[in-house]
Scaffold this active site. Structure first.
Site, PDB file in Angstrom:
ATOM      1  N   GLU A 436       0.837  -1.179   0.000  1.00  0.00           N
ATOM      2  CA  GLU A 436       0.000   0.000   0.000  1.00  0.00           C
ATOM      3  C   GLU A 436       0.883   1.245   0.000  1.00  0.00           C
ATOM      4  O   GLU A 436       1.795   1.375   0.801  1.00  0.00           O
ATOM      5  CB  GLU A 436      -0.888  -0.068   1.255  1.00  0.00           C
ATOM      6  CG  GLU A 436      -1.192   1.211   1.897  1.00  0.00           C
ATOM      7  CD  GLU A 436      -1.538   1.043   3.386  1.00  0.00           C
ATOM      8  OE1 GLU A 436      -1.325  -0.046   3.963  1.00  0.00           O
ATOM      9  OE2 GLU A 436      -2.009   2.019   3.956  1.00  0.00           O
ATOM     10  N   ASP A 509      -0.088  -1.604   6.218  1.00  0.00           N
ATOM     11  CA  ASP A 509       0.283  -1.058   7.525  1.00  0.00           C
ATOM     12  C   ASP A 509      -0.488  -1.741   8.638  1.00  0.00           C
ATOM     13  O   ASP A 509      -1.595  -2.225   8.430  1.00  0.00           O
ATOM     14  CB  ASP A 509      -0.028   0.443   7.579  1.00  0.00           C
ATOM     15  CG  ASP A 509       0.960   1.237   6.744  1.00  0.00           C
ATOM     16  OD1 ASP A 509       2.008   0.666   6.381  1.00  0.00           O
ATOM     17  OD2 ASP A 509       0.673   2.406   6.449  1.00  0.00           O
ATOM     18  N   ASP A 511      -2.285  -0.608  10.882  1.00  0.00           N
ATOM     19  CA  ASP A 511      -3.240   0.325  11.488  1.00  0.00           C
ATOM     20  C   ASP A 511      -4.610   0.144  10.832  1.00  0.00           C
ATOM     21  O   ASP A 511      -4.800  -0.752  10.019  1.00  0.00           O
ATOM     22  CB  ASP A 511      -2.742   1.774  11.358  1.00  0.00           C
ATOM     23  CG  ASP A 511      -2.584   2.188   9.893  1.00  0.00           C
ATOM     24  OD1 ASP A 511      -2.969   1.386   9.005  1.00  0.00           O
ATOM     25  OD2 ASP A 511      -2.080   3.290   9.644  1.00  0.00           O
ATOM     26  N   ASP A 513      -6.295   1.950   8.640  1.00  0.00           N
ATOM     27  CA  ASP A 513      -6.307   2.094   7.184  1.00  0.00           C
ATOM     28  C   ASP A 513      -5.747   0.857   6.501  1.00  0.00           C
ATOM     29  O   ASP A 513      -6.274   0.390   5.494  1.00  0.00           O
ATOM     30  CB  ASP A 513      -5.477   3.307   6.758  1.00  0.00           C
ATOM     31  CG  ASP A 513      -6.315   4.576   6.776  1.00  0.00           C
ATOM     32  OD1 ASP A 513      -7.550   4.458   6.929  1.00  0.00           O
ATOM     33  OD2 ASP A 513      -5.728   5.669   6.649  1.00  0.00           O
TER      34      ASP A 513
END
Ligand code: 0RA
Length: 646
Positions: A436, A509, A511, A513
């Site tokens: 990403e 990631d 997290d 997102d």
């Protein structure tokens, strides 16, 4: 409550050959539990509960039990109580002990022993109770029947004393209390939501059966959750699969019929979306890999829709037949069969093999679906039109694809510009990292081993597949780059012979997102390139969450728990520097290689179809057309959004 054990006295005449056989059987289960329950991790642990519940469900299927109560108690205690006939307690002629003890101590002496009592069995291998007994440090069984309450206790599968009458009653039923053995299971910690979810599913699959589940571990007087669905799988389709969707006919098509001892139950309801959700079950066991029941369903659906469309002249004489794929868009359905001797096959033993089931399902679905079409012509017309629209879209998509192909965008000779390919040409040895964002992509490109690792950076969030029509998916730049890099084309030809990498790794990631993008990608693969998942080519990279440094010593940790443990170890001596990684881009290329990409030390999760189906479900909830549902969902889960893992 379970009382402290006393060592069982050997039987008066010493051990017989039969006793020894029983002990050896249970010992085999304890020695190789994985062979009987799959694993001894959390999944295997939860399996114990299901096995006991399935026994009571069998009694409900036989028509004698209407209520099952599951209770999670303190110290790992699980209680399952039903109001069935009670397990028989008379002496079993073949074993010389009570039928009850036979069920609990002999392998393969599950509910089916004694012949025709049961038509079907829900237990995965039909070994159920004895396996749970062997893997339980303590098990108590109480049976109410013939005016008496009978009771017997076991320790690691061995009876502590013969079956005894401990009271009188006018009720009937069976109650099993057990504690999983910590010698076998390293952690005996049940997840209530997991158990409740499964119990709810079982309630949907057995209409009219009431199952309640209560968590008494923290509060003894907590509220039980009670599941009871008069509409069975029709409710499941309407309130669950189509919950956040706009349906094109208000009531699901529903029917339940038995042929030659096989129960076939089907619920179908179309929505106005493009994707398909068909869940299949055999004896209440989810079969994500499908199998003969699903094949039978699909071929009947295709046949009935075509016949009806011809008959009503919706399809003209020289129009070609609608294809199976045309029936899929917007289709939500449950296919549930109850059969005598289910054969589970496939990579994860979750595909129904029984060949006779295909024809049986085909007959039942064919008859009932055509009757529905005759009786509800306006609903039928909506469905046919939906399928015909899908056929047109398929044709348009084919044209779009041909055009793209002609432009060369999908030929393996023209790989997307942003792909950093590897030099290895053998797909079996090649890996593709889907990363990403441009900055993480940069780190990955520098950190990789370019001999066999390719990197494809994707810009931001990829297309919302749920809402997009097929043409749009094909036109989308990120998707085109992805499929061009993979070398395969979605749906149409699901041929993996051209797949350019046998390990396709999603690296996002750690997290929210990142979790979102992972859900999007999983959903895309699940809907458009399912084969890649089915054949085990899709993985999720596991980047670390923290870097801990004490002096020159550096540790990477991958979870909060691991961090706490490591800190305790290190902090006794020295000051520890803690660095949290939010994005892959924050890591240097060397660090990314060392922690996440180096095959020598990395952890990757292989995605199975069930993970992907879960992502798909979550995705539908989050992205579905109806904003109100989305808002409710987000509010409901806002506090646990950090756990939005899929
Ligand atoms: C065999 C025969 C009969 C009942 C059962 C098994 C039975 C098993 C379990 C396991 C959990 N709950 C159960 N309830 C019943 C029927 C014997 C008869 O009364 O004819």
């Amino acid at each position: 409550m379970i009382q402290e054990p006393t060592t069982p006295a050997p039987p008066p005449g010493g051990y017989s050959a039969q006793d020894i056989q029983v002990l050896e059987g249970l010992e085999a289960v304890r020695r190789r539990p994985g062979m009987y329950i799959g694993s001894t991790d959390e999944t295997g642990l939860h399996h114990l509960v299901y096995e006991i519940v399935y026994n009571s469900v069998d009694e409900a299927l036989a028509g004698f039990c209407t209520r099952i109560k599951v209770t999670l108690g303190a110290e790992g205690q699980i209680e399952v109580e039903d109001n069935g006939r009670g397990i028989p307690v008379d002496i079993h002629p073949a074993t010389g002990v009570s039928a009850l003890e036979t069920v609990l101590t002999r392998l393969h002496a599950g509910a089916k022993f004694g012949g025709k009592v049961y038509q079907v069995s829900g237990g995965l291998h039909g070994v159920g109770a004895s396996v749970v007994n062997a893997l339980a440090s303590r098990l108590v069984v109480e049976v109410k029947r013939d005016g008496h309450v009978y009771r017997q206790e076991y320790q690691r599968g061995k009876p502590l004393a013969p079956l005894a009458v401990v009271g009188e009653t006018t009720d009937t039923g069976t109650r099993v209390v057990f504690v999983a053995d910590t010698e076998i299971f390293s952690r005996v910690d049940y997840d209530f939501d997991t158990l409740a979810g499964r119990v709810r599913e079982v309630a949907y699959l057995n209409k009219g059966l009431e199952i309640s589940i209560q968590d008494k571990r923290k509060e003894a007087d907590s509220q039980p959750y009670t599941f009871y669905f008069e509409g069975g799988i029709a409710s499941f389709v309407k309130h669950y699969l189509n919950k956040d969707k706009t349906v094109i006919h208000p009531t699901p098509v529903y029917f339940s019929q038995a042929v030659n001892g096989t129960g076939v139950e089907v619920a179908v309801q179309y929505n106005d979306g493009f994707s398909e959700t068909v869940l299949s079950f055999a004896n209440c066991i989810h079969t994500p890999e499908g199998g003969s029941h699903l094949t039978g369903f699909r071929s009947a659906l295709t046949r009935v829709v075509n016949d009806y469309a011809r008959k009503m002249k919706l399809l003209k004489e020289d129009d070609p037949n609608l294809q199976g794929d045309d029936m899929r868009s917007g289709l939500s359905a449950i296919v549930s069969v109850k059969i005598r001797d289910p054969q589970f096959e496939g990579q994860t033993k979750s595909k129904l093999g029984n060949p006779e089931t295909k024809g049986q399902v085909e007959t039942v679905v064919g008859d009932n679906l055509s009757r529905f079409m005759e009786e509800y012509p306006s609903d039928a017309k909506e469905i046919i039109e939906k399928c015909m629209t899908a056929a047109k879209a398929r044709e348009a998509a084919r044209k779009a694809r041909d055009m793209v192909l002609r432009k060369g965008a999908l030929e393996s000779t023209s790989l997307p510009g942003k792909l950093a390919d590897c030099s290895e040409k053998d797909p079996a040895l090649s890996e593709l990292y889907i990363v990403e964002g441009e900055s993480a992509g940069g780190s990955a490109k520098q950190g990789r081993d370019r001999r066999f690792q390719a990197i494809l950076p994707l810009k931001g969030k990829i297309l919302n597949v749920e809402k997009a029509s097929i043409e749009k998916i094909w036109g989308h730049e990120e998707i085109r780059a992805l499929i061009a890099a993979l070398g395969v084309s979605p749906n149409g030809d699901a041929d993996l012979a051209k797949l350019r990498y046998h390990q396709v790794i999603i690296m996002t990631d750690a997290d929210v997102d990142g979790a979102h993008i992972r859900t999007l990608l999983l959903t895309f693969f699940y809907r458009q390139l399912k084969k890649i998942i089915e054949e085990g080519h899709l993985y999720i990279a596991q980047p670390p969450l923290y870097r801990l440094q004490a002096g020159k010593e550096v540790h990477w940790v991958y979870s909060e728990q691991e961090k706490d443990e490591k800190l305790k170890q290190l902090e006794d001596k020295r000051k520890v520097e803690i660095q949290r990684y939010k994005g892959l881009g924050e890591m240097s290329p060397e660090q990314l290689w060392q922690t996440t990409m180096n095959p020598e030390g990395r952890t990757m999760l292989r995605v199975n179809i069930e993970d992907a189906a879960k992502a798909d479900e979550l995705f539908t909830k989050l992205m579905g057309e109806e904003v109100i549902h989305r808002k409710q969902f987000i509010q409901l889960y806002a506090r646990s959004v950090r756990n939005l893992d899929v």
